[in-house]
Design a protein around this motif. Structure first.
Motif, PDB file in Angstrom:
ATOM      1  N   ALA A  33      -4.630   7.456   5.508  1.00  0.00           N
ATOM      2  CA  ALA A  33      -4.383   6.053   5.149  1.00  0.00           C
ATOM      3  C   ALA A  33      -2.916   5.692   5.370  1.00  0.00           C
ATOM      4  O   ALA A  33      -2.596   4.589   5.838  1.00  0.00           O
ATOM      5  CB  ALA A  33      -4.779   5.809   3.697  1.00  0.00           C
ATOM      6  N   SER A  34      -2.006   6.640   5.075  1.00  0.00           N
ATOM      7  CA  SER A  34      -0.573   6.390   5.298  1.00  0.00           C
ATOM      8  C   SER A  34      -0.294   6.189   6.784  1.00  0.00           C
ATOM      9  O   SER A  34       0.535   5.362   7.166  1.00  0.00           O
ATOM     10  CB  SER A  34       0.258   7.559   4.766  1.00  0.00           C
ATOM     11  OG  SER A  34       0.144   7.662   3.367  1.00  0.00           O
ATOM     12  N   GLY A  35      -0.994   6.964   7.624  1.00  0.00           N
ATOM     13  CA  GLY A  35      -0.829   6.794   9.067  1.00  0.00           C
ATOM     14  C   GLY A  35      -1.267   5.420   9.514  1.00  0.00           C
ATOM     15  O   GLY A  35      -0.625   4.794  10.374  1.00  0.00           O
ATOM     16  N   ILE A  36      -2.367   4.922   8.943  1.00  0.00           N
ATOM     17  CA  ILE A  36      -2.835   3.577   9.277  1.00  0.00           C
ATOM     18  C   ILE A  36      -1.797   2.542   8.850  1.00  0.00           C
ATOM     19  O   ILE A  36      -1.517   1.577   9.571  1.00  0.00           O
ATOM     20  CB  ILE A  36      -4.194   3.302   8.612  1.00  0.00           C
ATOM     21  CG1 ILE A  36      -5.277   4.206   9.233  1.00  0.00           C
ATOM     22  CG2 ILE A  36      -4.590   1.830   8.753  1.00  0.00           C
ATOM     23  CD1 ILE A  36      -6.610   4.132   8.532  1.00  0.00           C
ATOM     24  N   VAL A  37      -1.204   2.745   7.658  1.00  0.00           N
ATOM     25  CA  VAL A  37      -0.179   1.825   7.170  1.00  0.00           C
ATOM     26  C   VAL A  37       1.024   1.826   8.111  1.00  0.00           C
ATOM     27  O   VAL A  37       1.588   0.771   8.427  1.00  0.00           O
ATOM     28  CB  VAL A  37       0.249   2.198   5.734  1.00  0.00           C
ATOM     29  CG1 VAL A  37       1.515   1.444   5.333  1.00  0.00           C
ATOM     30  CG2 VAL A  37      -0.870   1.882   4.757  1.00  0.00           C
ATOM     31  N   LEU A  89       0.811  -1.221   0.000  1.00  0.00           N
ATOM     32  CA  LEU A  89       0.000   0.000   0.000  1.00  0.00           C
ATOM     33  C   LEU A  89       0.844   1.270   0.000  1.00  0.00           C
ATOM     34  O   LEU A  89       0.380   2.331  -0.420  1.00  0.00           O
ATOM     35  CB  LEU A  89      -0.919   0.018   1.232  1.00  0.00           C
ATOM     36  CG  LEU A  89      -2.136  -0.903   1.192  1.00  0.00           C
ATOM     37  CD1 LEU A  89      -2.851  -0.876   2.544  1.00  0.00           C
ATOM     38  CD2 LEU A  89      -3.109  -0.470   0.104  1.00  0.00           C
ATOM     39  N   ASN A  90       2.071   1.181   0.480  1.00  0.00           N
ATOM     40  CA  ASN A  90       2.895   2.380   0.645  1.00  0.00           C
ATOM     41  C   ASN A  90       3.105   3.141  -0.656  1.00  0.00           C
ATOM     42  O   ASN A  90       2.938   4.360  -0.720  1.00  0.00           O
ATOM     43  CB  ASN A  90       4.259   2.002   1.231  1.00  0.00           C
ATOM     44  CG  ASN A  90       4.343   2.323   2.717  1.00  0.00           C
ATOM     45  OD1 ASN A  90       3.591   3.159   3.213  1.00  0.00           O
ATOM     46  ND2 ASN A  90       5.236   1.680   3.418  1.00  0.00           N
ATOM     47  N   ASN A  91       3.481   2.445  -1.715  1.00  0.00           N
ATOM     48  CA  ASN A  91       3.802   3.129  -2.977  1.00  0.00           C
ATOM     49  C   ASN A  91       2.595   3.834  -3.595  1.00  0.00           C
ATOM     50  O   ASN A  91       2.693   5.020  -3.954  1.00  0.00           O
ATOM     51  CB  ASN A  91       4.423   2.143  -3.977  1.00  0.00           C
ATOM     52  CG  ASN A  91       5.835   1.745  -3.570  1.00  0.00           C
ATOM     53  OD1 ASN A  91       6.487   2.457  -2.808  1.00  0.00           O
ATOM     54  ND2 ASN A  91       6.295   0.606  -4.059  1.00  0.00           N
ATOM     55  N   PRO A  92       1.435   3.173  -3.758  1.00  0.00           N
ATOM     56  CA  PRO A  92       0.300   3.900  -4.322  1.00  0.00           C
ATOM     57  C   PRO A  92      -0.141   5.072  -3.459  1.00  0.00           C
ATOM     58  O   PRO A  92      -0.552   6.109  -3.981  1.00  0.00           O
ATOM     59  CB  PRO A  92      -0.805   2.837  -4.425  1.00  0.00           C
ATOM     60  CG  PRO A  92      -0.349   1.677  -3.622  1.00  0.00           C
ATOM     61  CD  PRO A  92       1.123   1.727  -3.596  1.00  0.00           C
ATOM     62  N   LEU A  93      -0.052   4.950  -2.140  1.00  0.00           N
ATOM     63  CA  LEU A  93      -0.431   6.069  -1.277  1.00  0.00           C
ATOM     64  C   LEU A  93       0.531   7.235  -1.445  1.00  0.00           C
ATOM     65  O   LEU A  93       0.116   8.404  -1.454  1.00  0.00           O
ATOM     66  CB  LEU A  93      -0.463   5.622   0.192  1.00  0.00           C
ATOM     67  CG  LEU A  93      -1.666   4.787   0.600  1.00  0.00           C
ATOM     68  CD1 LEU A  93      -1.488   4.253   2.019  1.00  0.00           C
ATOM     69  CD2 LEU A  93      -2.945   5.606   0.516  1.00  0.00           C
ATOM     70  N   ALA A 133      -9.637  23.023  -5.591  1.00  0.00           N
ATOM     71  CA  ALA A 133      -8.678  23.144  -4.487  1.00  0.00           C
ATOM     72  C   ALA A 133      -9.121  22.334  -3.266  1.00  0.00           C
ATOM     73  O   ALA A 133      -8.329  21.597  -2.666  1.00  0.00           O
ATOM     74  CB  ALA A 133      -8.502  24.611  -4.108  1.00  0.00           C
ATOM     75  N   GLU A 134     -10.411  22.466  -2.902  1.00  0.00           N
ATOM     76  CA  GLU A 134     -10.906  21.751  -1.723  1.00  0.00           C
ATOM     77  C   GLU A 134     -10.921  20.238  -1.923  1.00  0.00           C
ATOM     78  O   GLU A 134     -10.441  19.485  -1.052  1.00  0.00           O
ATOM     79  CB  GLU A 134     -12.305  22.244  -1.338  1.00  0.00           C
ATOM     80  CG  GLU A 134     -12.811  21.615  -0.044  1.00  0.00           C
ATOM     81  CD  GLU A 134     -14.154  22.159   0.376  1.00  0.00           C
ATOM     82  OE1 GLU A 134     -14.773  21.561   1.280  1.00  0.00           O
ATOM     83  OE2 GLU A 134     -14.609  23.167  -0.201  1.00  0.00           O
ATOM     84  N   PRO A 135     -11.427  19.733  -3.083  1.00  0.00           N
ATOM     85  CA  PRO A 135     -11.355  18.271  -3.297  1.00  0.00           C
ATOM     86  C   PRO A 135      -9.935  17.732  -3.267  1.00  0.00           C
ATOM     87  O   PRO A 135      -9.686  16.641  -2.726  1.00  0.00           O
ATOM     88  CB  PRO A 135     -11.992  18.089  -4.678  1.00  0.00           C
ATOM     89  CG  PRO A 135     -12.904  19.256  -4.830  1.00  0.00           C
ATOM     90  CD  PRO A 135     -12.215  20.386  -4.143  1.00  0.00           C
ATOM     91  N   LEU A 136      -8.980  18.487  -3.810  1.00  0.00           N
ATOM     92  CA  LEU A 136      -7.581  18.034  -3.792  1.00  0.00           C
ATOM     93  C   LEU A 136      -7.046  17.977  -2.361  1.00  0.00           C
ATOM     94  O   LEU A 136      -6.304  17.062  -2.002  1.00  0.00           O
ATOM     95  CB  LEU A 136      -6.709  18.968  -4.641  1.00  0.00           C
ATOM     96  CG  LEU A 136      -6.834  18.797  -6.155  1.00  0.00           C
ATOM     97  CD1 LEU A 136      -6.086  19.909  -6.880  1.00  0.00           C
ATOM     98  CD2 LEU A 136      -6.269  17.431  -6.575  1.00  0.00           C
ATOM     99  N   ALA A 137      -7.451  18.972  -1.545  1.00  0.00           N
ATOM    100  CA  ALA A 137      -7.015  18.974  -0.144  1.00  0.00           C
ATOM    101  C   ALA A 137      -7.582  17.770   0.597  1.00  0.00           C
ATOM    102  O   ALA A 137      -6.900  17.154   1.435  1.00  0.00           O
ATOM    103  CB  ALA A 137      -7.451  20.279   0.525  1.00  0.00           C
ATOM    104  N   VAL A 138      -8.853  17.410   0.299  1.00  0.00           N
ATOM    105  CA  VAL A 138      -9.471  16.250   0.934  1.00  0.00           C
ATOM    106  C   VAL A 138      -8.764  14.971   0.507  1.00  0.00           C
ATOM    107  O   VAL A 138      -8.509  14.070   1.330  1.00  0.00           O
ATOM    108  CB  VAL A 138     -10.974  16.180   0.599  1.00  0.00           C
ATOM    109  CG1 VAL A 138     -11.576  14.869   1.092  1.00  0.00           C
ATOM    110  CG2 VAL A 138     -11.718  17.359   1.217  1.00  0.00           C
ATOM    111  N   ILE A 139      -8.434  14.878  -0.796  1.00  0.00           N
ATOM    112  CA  ILE A 139      -7.716  13.700  -1.303  1.00  0.00           C
ATOM    113  C   ILE A 139      -6.393  13.535  -0.558  1.00  0.00           C
ATOM    114  O   ILE A 139      -6.038  12.437  -0.108  1.00  0.00           O
ATOM    115  CB  ILE A 139      -7.473  13.822  -2.823  1.00  0.00           C
ATOM    116  CG1 ILE A 139      -8.790  13.672  -3.582  1.00  0.00           C
ATOM    117  CG2 ILE A 139      -6.466  12.767  -3.291  1.00  0.00           C
ATOM    118  CD1 ILE A 139      -8.669  13.971  -5.066  1.00  0.00           C
ATOM    119  N   ARG A 140      -5.661  14.633  -0.420  1.00  0.00           N
ATOM    120  CA  ARG A 140      -4.367  14.572   0.259  1.00  0.00           C
ATOM    121  C   ARG A 140      -4.550  14.189   1.729  1.00  0.00           C
ATOM    122  O   ARG A 140      -3.813  13.342   2.269  1.00  0.00           O
ATOM    123  CB  ARG A 140      -3.651  15.915   0.171  1.00  0.00           C
ATOM    124  CG  ARG A 140      -2.202  15.844   0.640  1.00  0.00           C
ATOM    125  CD  ARG A 140      -1.564  17.216   0.740  1.00  0.00           C
ATOM    126  NE  ARG A 140      -0.127  17.074   0.865  1.00  0.00           N
ATOM    127  CZ  ARG A 140       0.497  16.615   1.947  1.00  0.00           C
ATOM    128  NH1 ARG A 140      -0.208  16.220   2.996  1.00  0.00           N
ATOM    129  NH2 ARG A 140       1.818  16.517   1.983  1.00  0.00           N
TER     130      ARG A 140
END
Length: 294
Positions: free
Chosen positions: A145-149, A107-111, A132-139
């Motif tokens: 998700a990276s924190g969970i990983v 999961l690390n690489n795609p995230l 801008a707002e949708p991109l901020a939400v995506i990030r």
């Protein structure tokens, strides 16, 4: 019943002298009557399991040659079953750890790509403002998700790092200072007491601090979950054997035994979706065990 030994008398909480001459079925707990009755009727059959509170007993019937009579052997297998359960749990955790490590690495690489490209698009001059707002939400969600990983990898791998012999008190004090504002915002009072003369212990300070942060946060969440204003958490560090014992107690609602039995299992959580991964206490237990504690 013709006779019984003192261990059996202690088991059913009667004097050994009161047993001879009484019908055996009146001496046993009601739940034992049916399985033990089948054994007495057909001695030599497979043993049966009965329970006395937390104790696990295996009952075997040996024929005496007299119809309707048998010698009953009650064998306490509580400790054996406990060790078997511990072994099974250890093997299960090892298998889960290997599986988690593989999934987390994949999961690390795609995230990383999602975070990187969302940053790139967010800084591009030709991206419409409405994105801008949708991109901020995506990030933000990709970072979550990276924190969970990262938590998954912390759970799955052996904790490494240099340990030093040091006092546990400043580690606890810095942890409490870190969380104090958060606790005050929820009207939770934290009291910390350290016994004089605490011995120094060999620990990795950041890992042990992670344990304290997680447990104190859990205590605060339990208090908030009680839907009342304020509460208290008590932290006590005291001398224990040749080391230190730290207790963290809150005045929240507590937990039923059915929940308490599973709190160290990975992914087990009583929190609402999005509030936890169910890995916190599993990671804490792993860190403490790596330090030779419990």
């Amino acid at each position: 019943m013709r006779r019984a030994n003192r261990v059996f008398a202690d088991l059913i909480k009667l004097p050994v002298t009161a047993l001879p001459g009484r019908p055996w079925i009146t001496l046993l707990p009601a739940a034992w009557a049916d399985p033990v009755g089948r054994l007495v009727a057909a001695p030599g059959g497979p043993p049966v399991e009965v329970r006395a509170g937390e104790r696990v007993l295996v009952v075997t019937a040996i024929g005496t040659g007299e119809p309707g009579a048998a010698v009953l052997l009650f064998e306490d297998q509580t400790e054996k079953r406990r060790l078997q359960d511990q072994l099974l749990q250890s093997e299960k955790m090892s298998a889960i750890g290997q599986l988690i490590a593989g999934v987390a690495h994949d999961l690390n690489n795609p995230l990383a790509s999602v975070v990187g490209f969302s940053d790139l698009l967010g800084e591009a001059a030709d991206v419409p403002p409405r994105l801008a707002e949708p991109l901020a939400v995506i990030r933000q969600e990709a970072e979550r998700a990276s924190g969970i990983v990262r938590n998954l990898l912390s759970f799955a791998r052996r904790q490494e790092g240099e340990r030093q012999v040091q006092s546990i008190r400043p580690i606890l004090e810095s942890t409490i200072l870190l969380l104090r504002n958060q606790l005050m915002a929820h009207k939770i009072e934290l009291t910390f007491t350290a016994e004089p003369g605490l011995p120094e212990v060999e620990v990795h300070a950041n890992q042990i601090k992670q344990v304290f942060v997680n447990i104190i946060n859990n205590a605060a969440q339990a208090i908030r979950g009680a839907k009342r204003s304020g509460g208290s958490i008590t932290v006590l560090a005291k001398c224990w054997l040749d080391g230190v014992a730290v207790s963290i107690e809150d005045d929240g609602p507590g937990m039923p035994e059915s929940v308490a039995q599973h709190v160290f299992e990975p992914f087990f959580s009583t929190k609402a979706e999005g509030e936890g991964t169910g890995l916190g206490l599993s990671i804490c237990q792993g860190i403490v065990k790596e330090h030779g504690g419990a």
